[in-house]
Write a protein that holds these residues in place. Structure first.
Motif, PDB file in Angstrom:
ATOM      1  N   LYS A  16     -19.880  -2.531  33.460  1.00  0.00           N
ATOM      2  CA  LYS A  16     -19.458  -2.143  34.807  1.00  0.00           C
ATOM      3  C   LYS A  16     -20.399  -1.085  35.388  1.00  0.00           C
ATOM      4  CE  LYS A  16     -15.972  -3.225  36.522  1.00  0.00           C
ATOM      5  NZ  LYS A  16     -15.703  -4.339  37.476  1.00  0.00           N
ATOM      6  N   GLU A  17     -20.841  -0.150  34.554  1.00  0.00           N
ATOM      7  CA  GLU A  17     -21.765   0.876  35.016  1.00  0.00           C
ATOM      8  C   GLU A  17     -23.079   0.281  35.510  1.00  0.00           C
ATOM      9  OE1 GLU A  17     -22.110   3.443  31.674  1.00  0.00           O
ATOM     10  OE2 GLU A  17     -20.084   4.273  31.895  1.00  0.00           O
ATOM     11  N   LEU A  18     -23.463  -0.853  34.941  1.00  0.00           N
ATOM     12  CA  LEU A  18     -24.684  -1.543  35.374  1.00  0.00           C
ATOM     13  C   LEU A  18     -24.458  -2.372  36.635  1.00  0.00           C
ATOM     14  CD1 LEU A  18     -26.092  -2.743  31.914  1.00  0.00           C
ATOM     15  CD2 LEU A  18     -27.103  -1.027  33.432  1.00  0.00           C
ATOM     16  N   GLY A  19     -23.209  -2.419  37.089  1.00  0.00           N
ATOM     17  CA  GLY A  19     -22.906  -3.133  38.329  1.00  0.00           C
ATOM     18  C   GLY A  19     -22.461  -4.564  38.152  1.00  0.00           C
ATOM     19  N   TYR A  20     -22.087  -4.941  36.934  1.00  0.00           N
ATOM     20  CA  TYR A  20     -21.707  -6.321  36.673  1.00  0.00           C
ATOM     21  C   TYR A  20     -20.195  -6.532  36.783  1.00  0.00           C
ATOM     22  CZ  TYR A  20     -26.349  -7.632  35.126  1.00  0.00           C
ATOM     23  OH  TYR A  20     -27.692  -7.909  35.095  1.00  0.00           O
ATOM     24  N   LEU A  21     -19.831  -7.712  37.254  1.00  0.00           N
ATOM     25  CA  LEU A  21     -18.462  -8.177  37.146  1.00  0.00           C
ATOM     26  C   LEU A  21     -18.223  -8.621  35.706  1.00  0.00           C
ATOM     27  CD1 LEU A  21     -18.364 -10.361  40.379  1.00  0.00           C
ATOM     28  CD2 LEU A  21     -17.426  -8.056  40.098  1.00  0.00           C
ATOM     29  N   THR A  22     -17.014  -8.417  35.206  1.00  0.00           N
ATOM     30  CA  THR A  22     -16.728  -8.733  33.813  1.00  0.00           C
ATOM     31  C   THR A  22     -15.572  -9.719  33.698  1.00  0.00           C
ATOM     32  OG1 THR A  22     -15.266  -6.810  33.686  1.00  0.00           O
ATOM     33  CG2 THR A  22     -17.549  -6.509  32.959  1.00  0.00           C
ATOM     34  N   LYS A  23     -15.740 -10.668  32.803  1.00  0.00           N
ATOM     35  CA  LYS A  23     -14.690 -11.647  32.507  1.00  0.00           C
ATOM     36  C   LYS A  23     -14.430 -11.640  31.008  1.00  0.00           C
ATOM     37  CE  LYS A  23     -13.680 -16.646  32.584  1.00  0.00           C
ATOM     38  NZ  LYS A  23     -14.115 -17.243  31.316  1.00  0.00           N
ATOM     39  N   LEU A  24     -13.165 -11.668  30.647  1.00  0.00           N
ATOM     40  CA  LEU A  24     -12.755 -11.710  29.249  1.00  0.00           C
ATOM     41  C   LEU A  24     -12.062 -13.024  28.950  1.00  0.00           C
ATOM     42  CD1 LEU A  24     -12.283 -10.230  26.493  1.00  0.00           C
ATOM     43  CD2 LEU A  24     -10.088  -9.468  27.440  1.00  0.00           C
ATOM     44  N   ASP A  25     -12.494 -13.687  27.883  1.00  0.00           N
ATOM     45  CA  ASP A  25     -11.782 -14.837  27.326  1.00  0.00           C
ATOM     46  C   ASP A  25     -11.008 -14.355  26.110  1.00  0.00           C
ATOM     47  OD1 ASP A  25     -13.051 -16.415  29.201  1.00  0.00           O
ATOM     48  OD2 ASP A  25     -14.431 -17.353  27.789  1.00  0.00           O
ATOM     49  N   THR A  26      -9.728 -14.663  26.043  1.00  0.00           N
ATOM     50  CA  THR A  26      -8.904 -14.147  24.943  1.00  0.00           C
ATOM     51  C   THR A  26      -7.862 -15.164  24.512  1.00  0.00           C
ATOM     52  OG1 THR A  26      -7.439 -12.340  24.248  1.00  0.00           O
ATOM     53  CG2 THR A  26      -7.304 -13.028  26.560  1.00  0.00           C
ATOM     54  N   ASN A  27      -7.414 -15.031  23.266  1.00  0.00           N
ATOM     55  CA  ASN A  27      -6.319 -15.877  22.790  1.00  0.00           C
ATOM     56  C   ASN A  27      -4.957 -15.217  22.993  1.00  0.00           C
ATOM     57  OD1 ASN A  27      -6.027 -14.003  20.653  1.00  0.00           O
ATOM     58  ND2 ASN A  27      -7.147 -15.279  19.189  1.00  0.00           N
ATOM     59  N   GLY A  28      -4.949 -13.973  23.478  1.00  0.00           N
ATOM     60  CA  GLY A  28      -3.684 -13.322  23.808  1.00  0.00           C
ATOM     61  C   GLY A  28      -2.968 -12.656  22.663  1.00  0.00           C
TER      62      GLY A  28
END
Length: 235
Positions: free
Chosen positions: A89-101
């Motif tokens: 995020k500090e680098l300016g990127y959007l982040t997406k997480l894939d998870t099994n919950g």
């Protein structure tokens, strides 16, 4: 963090954004249809990509890439996941997480710290068949329920998704998933294909036509139901 793979450019993994995808090792489930068996069962035998290598790559691609997708394995098992997301995020990127919950505590912390822009949770099967489809003798189903509620109430773009396997998923199972997740914004049915690197060989997928029929059954439960891995819906 240690990573075991990187897809340097993708238009598929992060909806509406040009992104890269990084793969973590290890998982606490043993889904027989998992197509990343080596990441789950033998992560220590896989090539290692350091966190600094990934961050250096992101630094060089600023202005070209928009986001990063963190997948696995199961990323929420990594103790440095949240600091890594913060650095992205500090680098300016959007982040997406894939998870099994299975780690709602980690999902909650990531949401509270505003470290995510998109989240995707794999839904393995109907509640009654969850442990079987996760390849375990038993699961703590409340963890999955808690993760679903966190994601639905997060205010973020999100999706729930199921890789549909003939030997594991029936019409009744999918309808039970619809009942469980009713009211969710987005649910995706994904085509199963044998990658040649499965935890349990010998499984098979439904055709695009069959998945399209399942989609019609599930439309009343969700704002949007997608098909992934087939262009049948376009015919």
């Amino acid at each position: 963090m240690e990573f075991h793979g990187i897809n340097k450019t993708t238009l598929l993994d992060f909806p509406k954004h040009l992104a890269c995808t990084v793969f973590t090792g290890r998982c606490n489930l043993r889904c027989p249809f998992c197509h990343n068996a080596d990441l789950v069962l033998q992560p220590d035998t896989q090539p290692v990509i350091t966190e600094e290598t990934v961050l250096s790559f992101l630094e060089r691609r600023k202005g070209t890439l928009e986001g990063i997708c963190v997948t696995g394995g199961e990323p929420t098992l990594q103790k440095d996941l949240l600091p890594f997301l913060a650095r992205c995020k500090e680098l300016g990127y959007l982040t997406k997480l894939d998870t099994n919950g299975t780690r709602p505590d980690v999902i909650r912390a990531a949401l509270e710290q505003n470290l995510l822009d998109y989240i995707a949770m794999d839904i393995k099967n109907s509640p009654a068949r969850y442990a079987e489809t996760a390849g375990l003798s038993a699961v703590r189903f409340s963890d999955f329920e808690n993760s679903v509620e966190l994601i639905k109430n997060s205010g973020l773009p999100y999706e729930f998704r199921t890789t549909v396997v003939k030997e594991l998923h029936t019409k009744e199972d999918l309808l039970a998933i619809g009942e469980w997740l009713q009211g969710a914004k987005c649910y995706a049915l994904q085509v199963f294909r044998d990658s040649g690197n499965l935890i349990q060989p010998g499984l098979s997928g439904y055709t695009g036509k069959e998945l399209a029929a399942f989609r019609e059954l599930l439309l009343p439960y969700f704002d949007e139901v997608l098909l992934r891995g087939t262009d049948y819906q376009k015919k």
